[in-house]
Design a protein around this motif. Structure first.
Motif, PDB file in Angstrom:
ATOM      1  N   VAL A 534       0.809  -1.237   0.042  1.00 21.17           N
ATOM      2  CA  VAL A 534       0.033  -0.162  -0.111  1.00 21.17           C
ATOM      3  C   VAL A 534       0.956   1.250   0.133  1.00 21.17           C
ATOM      4  CG1 VAL A 534      -1.925   1.297   1.173  1.00 21.17           C
ATOM      5  CG2 VAL A 534      -1.978  -1.174   1.201  1.00 21.17           C
ATOM      6  N   VAL A 535       1.777   1.292   0.929  1.00 20.30           N
ATOM      7  CA  VAL A 535       2.903   2.487   0.996  1.00 20.30           C
ATOM      8  C   VAL A 535       3.372   2.717  -0.203  1.00 20.30           C
ATOM      9  CG1 VAL A 535       2.613   2.834   3.576  1.00 20.30           C
ATOM     10  CG2 VAL A 535       4.262   1.264   2.408  1.00 20.30           C
ATOM     11  N   TRP A 536       4.132   1.536  -0.755  1.00 17.27           N
ATOM     12  CA  TRP A 536       4.978   1.562  -1.853  1.00 17.27           C
ATOM     13  C   TRP A 536       3.942   2.001  -3.041  1.00 17.27           C
ATOM     14  CZ3 TRP A 536       9.695   2.411  -1.450  1.00 17.27           C
ATOM     15  CH2 TRP A 536      10.632   1.678  -0.425  1.00 17.27           C
ATOM     16  N   THR A 537       2.893   1.503  -3.193  1.00 13.76           N
ATOM     17  CA  THR A 537       1.855   1.927  -4.390  1.00 13.76           C
ATOM     18  C   THR A 537       1.635   3.336  -4.364  1.00 13.76           C
ATOM     19  OG1 THR A 537       0.943  -0.278  -4.411  1.00 13.76           O
ATOM     20  CG2 THR A 537      -0.232   1.616  -5.540  1.00 13.76           C
ATOM     21  N   THR A 538       1.298   4.065  -3.202  1.00  7.04           N
ATOM     22  CA  THR A 538       1.302   5.178  -2.769  1.00  7.04           C
ATOM     23  C   THR A 538       2.468   6.112  -3.381  1.00  7.04           C
ATOM     24  OG1 THR A 538      -0.066   4.963  -0.998  1.00  7.04           O
ATOM     25  CG2 THR A 538       0.855   7.239  -1.225  1.00  7.04           C
ATOM     26  N   LEU A 539       3.651   5.696  -3.132  1.00  6.91           N
ATOM     27  CA  LEU A 539       4.893   6.584  -3.605  1.00  6.91           C
ATOM     28  C   LEU A 539       5.006   6.271  -5.065  1.00  6.91           C
ATOM     29  CD1 LEU A 539       7.439   7.908  -3.085  1.00  6.91           C
ATOM     30  CD2 LEU A 539       8.546   5.891  -2.651  1.00  6.91           C
ATOM     31  N   LEU A 540       4.654   5.198  -5.483  1.00  6.25           N
ATOM     32  CA  LEU A 540       4.714   4.598  -7.159  1.00  6.25           C
ATOM     33  C   LEU A 540       3.792   5.644  -7.935  1.00  6.25           C
ATOM     34  CD1 LEU A 540       5.769   3.130  -9.390  1.00  6.25           C
ATOM     35  CD2 LEU A 540       3.918   1.329  -8.943  1.00  6.25           C
ATOM     36  N   ASN A 541       2.750   6.005  -7.425  1.00  3.91           N
ATOM     37  CA  ASN A 541       1.658   6.791  -8.102  1.00  3.91           C
ATOM     38  C   ASN A 541       2.142   8.196  -8.148  1.00  3.91           C
ATOM     39  OD1 ASN A 541      -0.127   4.848  -8.697  1.00  3.91           O
ATOM     40  ND2 ASN A 541      -1.320   4.793  -6.786  1.00  3.91           N
ATOM     41  N   ALA A 542       2.805   8.595  -7.025  1.00  4.82           N
ATOM     42  CA  ALA A 542       3.082   9.951  -6.867  1.00  4.82           C
ATOM     43  C   ALA A 542       4.427  10.281  -7.808  1.00  4.82           C
ATOM     44  CB  ALA A 542       3.562  10.453  -5.339  1.00  4.82           C
ATOM     45  N   CYS A 543       5.255   9.222  -7.991  1.00  8.05           N
ATOM     46  CA  CYS A 543       6.369   9.051  -8.739  1.00  8.05           C
ATOM     47  C   CYS A 543       5.795   9.360 -10.270  1.00  8.05           C
ATOM     48  CB  CYS A 543       7.248   7.915  -8.899  1.00  8.05           C
ATOM     49  SG  CYS A 543       8.033   7.957  -7.127  1.00  8.05           S
ATOM     50  N   LYS A 544       4.673   8.794 -10.622  1.00 10.26           N
ATOM     51  CA  LYS A 544       4.032   8.695 -11.995  1.00 10.26           C
ATOM     52  C   LYS A 544       3.609  10.119 -12.255  1.00 10.26           C
ATOM     53  CE  LYS A 544      -0.163   7.302 -14.656  1.00 10.26           C
ATOM     54  NZ  LYS A 544      -1.045   6.527 -14.536  1.00 10.26           N
ATOM     55  N   ALA A 545       3.170  10.974 -11.251  1.00 11.85           N
ATOM     56  CA  ALA A 545       2.457  12.154 -11.537  1.00 11.85           C
ATOM     57  C   ALA A 545       3.617  13.111 -11.449  1.00 11.85           C
ATOM     58  CB  ALA A 545       1.610  12.473  -9.986  1.00 11.85           C
ATOM     59  N   LYS A 546       4.652  13.112 -10.523  1.00 11.32           N
ATOM     60  CA  LYS A 546       5.909  13.788 -10.851  1.00 11.32           C
ATOM     61  C   LYS A 546       6.920  13.398 -11.744  1.00 11.32           C
ATOM     62  CE  LYS A 546       4.096  16.248  -7.270  1.00 11.32           C
ATOM     63  NZ  LYS A 546       3.628  17.453  -7.573  1.00 11.32           N
ATOM     64  N   GLY A 547       6.638  12.280 -12.432  1.00  9.79           N
ATOM     65  CA  GLY A 547       7.701  12.056 -13.532  1.00  9.79           C
ATOM     66  C   GLY A 547       9.079  11.457 -12.986  1.00  9.79           C
ATOM     67  N   ASP A 548       9.130  11.094 -11.749  1.00  8.89           N
ATOM     68  CA  ASP A 548      10.347  10.523 -10.893  1.00  8.89           C
ATOM     69  C   ASP A 548      10.448   8.941 -11.280  1.00  8.89           C
ATOM     70  OD1 ASP A 548      12.363  10.131  -9.373  1.00  8.89           O
ATOM     71  OD2 ASP A 548      11.699  11.503  -7.852  1.00  8.89           O
ATOM     72  N   THR A 549      11.244   8.808 -12.482  1.00  7.65           N
ATOM     73  CA  THR A 549      11.624   7.661 -12.989  1.00  7.65           C
ATOM     74  C   THR A 549      12.321   6.598 -12.036  1.00  7.65           C
ATOM     75  OG1 THR A 549      11.674   8.471 -15.176  1.00  7.65           O
ATOM     76  CG2 THR A 549      12.172   6.209 -14.880  1.00  7.65           C
ATOM     77  N   GLU A 550      13.315   7.023 -11.677  1.00 10.34           N
ATOM     78  CA  GLU A 550      14.311   6.365 -10.962  1.00 10.34           C
ATOM     79  C   GLU A 550      13.630   6.042  -9.423  1.00 10.34           C
ATOM     80  OE1 GLU A 550      17.457   3.956  -9.701  1.00 10.34           O
ATOM     81  OE2 GLU A 550      16.905   4.983 -11.907  1.00 10.34           O
ATOM     82  N   ARG A 551      13.159   6.871  -8.738  1.00 10.18           N
ATOM     83  CA  ARG A 551      12.492   6.443  -7.696  1.00 10.18           C
ATOM     84  C   ARG A 551      11.144   5.369  -7.933  1.00 10.18           C
ATOM     85  NH1 ARG A 551      13.727   9.581  -3.567  1.00 10.18           N
ATOM     86  NH2 ARG A 551      14.071  11.260  -4.982  1.00 10.18           N
ATOM     87  N   GLY A 552      10.335   5.939  -8.935  1.00  9.17           N
ATOM     88  CA  GLY A 552       9.417   4.910  -9.251  1.00  9.17           C
ATOM     89  C   GLY A 552       9.566   3.487  -9.667  1.00  9.17           C
TER      90      GLY A 552
END
Length: 659
Positions: A534-552
């Motif tokens: 759940v927490v990792w998916t939250t971060l993954l979706n935020a990375c998609k919105a911000k275009g943070d490829t490496e963190r995603g």
């Protein structure tokens, strides 16, 4: 024979042992073996009935949870010229009123007791107090307690448990403290109830004082008290003390195991909960298991069902339920609650229908489960029917039902009805307050949610774990990062509540919404709990919105470590790569997804019209009326296109009027 005694100006009659053995034995003997039908037949055949026979048959119906018939018989007793109600039968009638939440009849009995001077009896007073507490008339119950000339241990225990069950934990502990100062009054049930209040208030310091008092009094050998101590320590975050106490027990019952399993589950330690459950298999081969695993014990079977449900073993709970020769309202409420927690709505309503046919009158846990499922399934009409049933049963002021109603209406989209129920409550309790805060937060009314939380702090209500989850959710939805951290720290420093993974999840979401992805990732890595998807998916979706490829990529890897077939991780990571121009990497992810047999689940929605539910799946035309539906959609879309074009022409030539 009948013995007549004059007490001041009052004449009282008592049955001696000889007359009791002759008059009450036939009826009461049959009542004791749970053959209510035979007892009633014998009672109806008796040419002469004394007060002992009346009391025995009425008490039999109360024991069988048939309060309706018990009160019918008491009404008949009032018209019997040969006998007059005494303190015993009046106490039983008051118990029936409390059992059925029949406040109208109970108030009539109160007036009768006052008129006949039976109210001076400590037994009548105690049962009247209990009746008012069980029907939600807490202030009336307190008034009865204050006016009582004599009080015994049962009286004190009734006022303590009544206040705690009503959610007024501080007042319950105040009464318990006063009770403790009276020598010889405290009993095991009072100790257990006070410890429950300490657990709800997270007052581990006071709980430890009670623990000391328990040891001095010698009640530490009572399973009921020790189980409550374990619950108090674990709910207050003192898991080590709770486990130590559990391991030091010379004998354990199902309630002991269930308490520990519940504690692990609530703290997010599911693996330890299951491991504890599996340990029970070892105890099956010891003498300890024989102590509490008795097939004919209804309470034990009920606890076993709860334990299976808590550990996600719903099939085992269902098998146990089907094999039970006797079931009471707790049995039904437990299996309904288990299905409700698993989100099995159809099974919940089916079991409830069976329960109504079997006879037991619904209680607040069963109705709360129905309301929970109604909210989860967003079936407002069924939720309203359950609400109507709660009104009919007189349970609308019950704190559990109130909070369940607020939650149901909120999830069904009717925040106005939820707010109305909350505003109509006699007294604010923390459970209803939490439900209302959560409802406001889910509907985006974050200002109302935060204002209500602040108001609750000012009036002295103590927030619990769930309350903080709700207010942190409100902060997250409104992007109030600083306020969210203030509440997160307040929870730990002021209220001694140890954050669970849901609190961390809210804070991660808050950081992600604020664009602080680095801090969010750091918080996830520093969480004392096992990281879930759940927490990792939250971060993954935020990375998609911000275009943070490496963190995603890192977040997706963590999710796939937990669930190698996670559709969300594959699809979202592929979309991140595509949106940032890394088409080769996106193709590689989709290829890996295909090789593992992961298929993207199509979106779907459902609508209920005229008691018929219709489900629509994206890209599918399997519905029987799909041709008609798509024809109407084409008309709507083409009409919208024409309107949009017309608006553009009018806008270009300035034909709009803004007056």
């Amino acid at each position: 024979m009948i013995l007549t005694v004059r007490n001041g100006g009052t004449i009282q009659r008592f049955c001696t042992a000889a007359s009791i053995s002759l008059l009450e034995k036939p009826v009461e003997k049959i009542v004791r073996i749970s053959n209510q039908g035979a007892a009633r037949h014998l009672f109806d055949q008796m040419p002469h009935r004394d007060i002992v026979s009346w009391t025995a048959i009425i008490n039999g119906y109360v024991t069988a949870a048939n309060s309706f018939e018990a009160l019918n018989l008491f009404s008949a007793l009032l018209f019997d010229p040969a006998v007059s109600p005494d303190t015993s039968v009046l106490s039983v009638a008051l118990k029936a009123c409390g059992q059925s939440s029949n406040i109208g009849y109970g108030e009539s009995l109160h007036a009768y007791a006052f008129k006949t001077s039976l109210l001076t009896s400590v037994f009548v007073g105690t049962n009247l107090l209990n009746m008012y507490m069980r029907t939600g008339k807490i202030d009336k119950g307190c008034r009865i307690f204050t006016e009582m000339q004599f009080r015994n241990t049962v009286t004190w225990t009734a006022i303590v448990s009544g206040m705690v069950e009503a959610g007024r934990h501080k007042e319950g502990l105040t009464y318990f403290s006063e009770m403790s100062r009276s020598k010889g009054l405290s009993d095991d049930f009072a100790f257990a109830t006070a410890l429950k209040a300490c657990a709800r208030l997270r007052q581990v310091k006071y709980g430890k004082e009670i623990h000391t008092h328990v040891i001095v009094r010698g009640s530490d050998a009572s399973l009921c008290v020790v189980n409550s101590l374990i619950n108090m320590y674990t709910e207050c975050g003192e898991m080590h003390d709770g486990v130590h106490l559990f391991e030091s027990m010379s004998e354990r019952d199902v309630f002991s195991w269930t308490t520990l399993i519940d504690a692990y589950s609530q703290m997010g330690q599911e693996e330890k909960a299951v491991a504890t459950f599996l340990k029970i298999e070892i105890f099956r081969r010891t003498s300890q298991w024989t102590y509490f695993c008795l097939g004919d014990s209804l309470s034990v079977s009920n606890s076993m069902m709860k334990m299976y449900s808590t550990c996600g073993k719903l099939d085992s709970a269902s098998v146990l339920f089907q094999g039970m020769r006797r079931r009471d309202i707790i049995t039904w409420s437990t299996i309904i609650g288990g299905y409700s927690q698993a989100g099995l709505g159809e099974e919940v309503f089916m079991c409830f229908s069976w329960m109504r046919q079997a006879g037991p009158k619904p209680t607040d846990p069963a109705l709360a489960s129905l309301l929970s499922v109604s909210g989860t399934m967003a079936v407002l009409e069924q939720g309203r029917q359950v609400h109507a049933l709660a009104l009919y049963l007189g349970l609308e002021q019950n704190s559990t039902i109130r909070s369940a109603l607020i939650n149901m209406y909120s999830k069904c989209g009717s925040i106005e009805e939820a707010s109305k129920i909350f505003e109509e409550t006699d007294t604010d309790d923390i459970v209803s307050l939490t439900a209302m805060i959560n409802g406001y937060a889910e509907h985006g009314n974050t200002k109302e949610a935060i204002d209500l939380f602040e108001k609750s702090l000012k009036v002295g209500l103590r927030p619990d774990t769930v309350t903080f989850i709700s207010v942190l959710t409100a902060c997250s939805h409104s992007g109030q990062l600083d306020l969210g951290f203030r509440y997160f720290n307040l929870m730990q420093d002021e209220y001694n509540i140890r954050p669970v993974k849901e609190h961390y999840g809210c804070m991660v979401d808050l950081l992600c919404r604020a664009g602080r992805l680095s801090d969010a990732e750091k918080m996830i890595n520093e969480m004392p709990w096992k990281k879930d998807d759940v927490v990792w998916t939250t971060l993954l979706n935020a990375c998609k919105a911000k275009g943070d490829t490496e963190r995603g990529r890192r977040a997706a890897e963590r999710i796939l470590e937990l669930d190698p077939t996670s559709e969300t991780a594959f699809v979202t990571l592929a979309n991140i790569y595509s949106s940032t121009g890394k088409l080769e990497e996106a193709a590689h992810v989709r290829k890996a997804m295909k090789s593992k047999g992961v298929i993207k689940v199509p979106g779907w929605s459902s609508i209920k019209i005229m008691d018929r539910a219709s489900t629509f799946v994206s890209g599918s035309q399997s519905h029987s009326q799909s041709e008609d539906i798509y024809s109407i959609l084409d008309l709507v879309v083409s009409g919208a296109e024409v309107h949009r074009f017309d608006c553009r022409i009018k806008g270009a030539f300035g034909f709009y009027s803004y007056s």
